[in-house]
Design a protein around this motif. Structure first.
Motif, PDB file in Angstrom:
ATOM      1  N   TYR A  37      11.842   6.833  -5.305  1.00 39.25           N
ATOM      2  CA  TYR A  37      12.750   5.750  -5.687  1.00 39.25           C
ATOM      3  C   TYR A  37      12.333   5.032  -6.973  1.00 39.25           C
ATOM      4  N   GLU A  38      11.415   5.609  -7.718  1.00 40.46           N
ATOM      5  CA  GLU A  38      10.953   5.056  -8.991  1.00 40.46           C
ATOM      6  C   GLU A  38      10.491   3.607  -8.858  1.00 40.46           C
ATOM      7  N   GLY A  39       9.687   3.366  -7.839  1.00 44.66           N
ATOM      8  CA  GLY A  39       9.129   2.039  -7.618  1.00 44.66           C
ATOM      9  C   GLY A  39       7.685   1.980  -8.063  1.00 44.66           C
ATOM     10  N   TRP A  40       7.086   0.820  -7.921  1.00 41.80           N
ATOM     11  CA  TRP A  40       5.679   0.657  -8.270  1.00 41.80           C
ATOM     12  C   TRP A  40       5.035  -0.321  -7.310  1.00 41.80           C
ATOM     13  N   LEU A  41       3.731  -0.267  -7.264  1.00 45.80           N
ATOM     14  CA  LEU A  41       2.945  -1.119  -6.384  1.00 45.80           C
ATOM     15  C   LEU A  41       2.334  -2.236  -7.210  1.00 45.80           C
ATOM     16  N   GLU A  42       2.587  -3.464  -6.811  1.00 45.12           N
ATOM     17  CA  GLU A  42       2.017  -4.619  -7.503  1.00 45.12           C
ATOM     18  C   GLU A  42       0.566  -4.784  -7.089  1.00 45.12           C
ATOM     19  N   SER A  43      -0.229  -5.272  -7.992  1.00 48.06           N
ATOM     20  CA  SER A  43      -1.631  -5.527  -7.709  1.00 48.06           C
ATOM     21  C   SER A  43      -1.752  -6.763  -6.838  1.00 48.06           C
ATOM     22  N   TRP A  64      13.498  -5.973  -6.750  1.00 49.05           N
ATOM     23  CA  TRP A  64      13.454  -6.187  -5.307  1.00 49.05           C
ATOM     24  C   TRP A  64      12.064  -5.814  -4.836  1.00 49.05           C
ATOM     25  N   THR A  65      11.450  -6.666  -4.039  1.00 48.09           N
ATOM     26  CA  THR A  65      10.108  -6.385  -3.547  1.00 48.09           C
ATOM     27  C   THR A  65      10.139  -6.154  -2.041  1.00 48.09           C
ATOM     28  N   VAL A  66       9.236  -5.312  -1.601  1.00 50.07           N
ATOM     29  CA  VAL A  66       9.070  -5.034  -0.185  1.00 50.07           C
ATOM     30  C   VAL A  66       7.637  -5.380   0.177  1.00 50.07           C
ATOM     31  N   LEU A  67       7.474  -6.354   1.062  1.00 50.47           N
ATOM     32  CA  LEU A  67       6.140  -6.720   1.546  1.00 50.47           C
ATOM     33  C   LEU A  67       5.803  -5.805   2.706  1.00 50.47           C
ATOM     34  N   LEU A  68       4.676  -5.117   2.574  1.00 51.61           N
ATOM     35  CA  LEU A  68       4.247  -4.145   3.576  1.00 51.61           C
ATOM     36  C   LEU A  68       2.897  -4.543   4.135  1.00 51.61           C
ATOM     37  N   PRO A  69       2.660  -4.252   5.417  1.00 54.50           N
ATOM     38  CA  PRO A  69       1.348  -4.556   5.981  1.00 54.50           C
ATOM     39  C   PRO A  69       0.258  -3.723   5.311  1.00 54.50           C
ATOM     40  N   ALA A  70      -0.946  -4.245   5.301  1.00 55.51           N
ATOM     41  CA  ALA A  70      -2.079  -3.554   4.681  1.00 55.51           C
ATOM     42  C   ALA A  70      -2.377  -2.229   5.367  1.00 55.51           C
ATOM     43  N   THR A  71      -1.911  -2.053   6.579  1.00 57.13           N
ATOM     44  CA  THR A  71      -2.163  -0.827   7.337  1.00 57.13           C
ATOM     45  C   THR A  71      -1.149   0.277   7.029  1.00 57.13           C
ATOM     46  N   THR A  72      -0.274   0.067   6.061  1.00 54.57           N
ATOM     47  CA  THR A  72       0.744   1.052   5.692  1.00 54.57           C
ATOM     48  C   THR A  72       0.084   2.337   5.213  1.00 54.57           C
ATOM     49  N   THR A 127      -0.125   7.415   1.712  1.00 54.07           N
ATOM     50  CA  THR A 127       0.433   8.715   1.326  1.00 54.07           C
ATOM     51  C   THR A 127       1.952   8.671   1.419  1.00 54.07           C
ATOM     52  N   VAL A 128       2.460   8.122   2.507  1.00 49.89           N
ATOM     53  CA  VAL A 128       3.913   7.991   2.684  1.00 49.89           C
ATOM     54  C   VAL A 128       4.475   7.030   1.640  1.00 49.89           C
ATOM     55  N   LEU A 129       3.790   5.911   1.434  1.00 56.40           N
ATOM     56  CA  LEU A 129       4.243   4.917   0.459  1.00 56.40           C
ATOM     57  C   LEU A 129       4.295   5.525  -0.938  1.00 56.40           C
ATOM     58  N   ASP A 130       3.286   6.295  -1.319  1.00 59.48           N
ATOM     59  CA  ASP A 130       3.260   6.913  -2.640  1.00 59.48           C
ATOM     60  C   ASP A 130       4.450   7.857  -2.830  1.00 59.48           C
ATOM     61  N   GLY A 131       4.770   8.601  -1.800  1.00 58.75           N
ATOM     62  CA  GLY A 131       5.934   9.496  -1.876  1.00 58.75           C
ATOM     63  C   GLY A 131       7.232   8.736  -2.061  1.00 58.75           C
ATOM     64  N   LEU A 132       7.377   7.616  -1.349  1.00 61.78           N
ATOM     65  CA  LEU A 132       8.590   6.812  -1.480  1.00 61.78           C
ATOM     66  C   LEU A 132       8.659   6.116  -2.843  1.00 61.78           C
ATOM     67  N   LEU A 133       7.508   5.678  -3.354  1.00 54.57           N
ATOM     68  CA  LEU A 133       7.494   5.056  -4.679  1.00 54.57           C
ATOM     69  C   LEU A 133       7.919   6.058  -5.747  1.00 54.57           C
ATOM     70  N   THR A 134       7.472   7.288  -5.622  1.00 53.12           N
ATOM     71  CA  THR A 134       7.850   8.333  -6.565  1.00 53.12           C
ATOM     72  C   THR A 134       9.336   8.659  -6.431  1.00 53.12           C
ATOM     73  N   PHE A 192      13.875  -1.523  -8.636  1.00 54.71           N
ATOM     74  CA  PHE A 192      14.957  -2.150  -9.383  1.00 54.71           C
ATOM     75  C   PHE A 192      16.265  -2.147  -8.596  1.00 54.71           C
ATOM     76  N   GLU A 193      16.448  -1.206  -7.688  1.00 55.03           N
ATOM     77  CA  GLU A 193      17.683  -1.123  -6.912  1.00 55.03           C
ATOM     78  C   GLU A 193      17.479  -1.648  -5.497  1.00 55.03           C
ATOM     79  N   ARG A 194      18.404  -2.477  -5.040  1.00 60.42           N
ATOM     80  CA  ARG A 194      18.298  -3.063  -3.711  1.00 60.42           C
ATOM     81  C   ARG A 194      18.331  -1.983  -2.624  1.00 60.42           C
ATOM     82  N   GLU A 195      19.192  -0.985  -2.789  1.00 62.38           N
ATOM     83  CA  GLU A 195      19.315   0.070  -1.778  1.00 62.38           C
ATOM     84  C   GLU A 195      18.003   0.822  -1.605  1.00 62.38           C
TER      85      GLU A 195
END
Length: 91
Positions: free
Chosen positions: A62-68, A42-50, A53-60, A10-13
């Motif tokens: 910054y209160e983000g979520w992963l789109e299907s 705000w969405t962040v497009l990430l490569p499939a090779t991301t 484990t790191v992504l999950d920590g950042l989602l937690t 939800f936050e750009r930063e």
């Protein structure tokens, strides 16, 4: 076929930090039916090779979520319809 991951915030930063940390691309997302641009995430497009484990920590953090990724996939063709009515009882 490699699929990109889509992380939403939800936050750009927050989205900028994740994009910088994981070499992603920042974009403005849209919810279906939302007209107000202020409510779009705000969405962040990430490569499939991301590293997930790191992504999950950042989602937690910054209160983000992963789109299907299935939401962007084309809908398969429906099964063909029968050419005649089906008999339920023998006459």
């Amino acid at each position: 076929m490699t699929m990109d991951l889509v992380a939403c915030f939800f936050e750009r930063e927050d989205a900028e930090h994740v994009a910088d940390a994981l070499d992603g691309t920042l974009r403005r997302g849209h919810f279906q039916g939302e007209d107000d641009d202020e409510d779009h995430p705000w969405t962040v497009l990430l490569p499939a090779t991301t590293d997930l484990t790191v992504l999950d920590g950042l989602l937690t953090q910054y209160e983000g979520w992963l789109e299907s990724p299935a939401a962007d996939q084309p809908v398969p063709e429906p099964a063909p319809l029968p050419s005649a009515p089906k008999r339920l009882k023998n006459s």
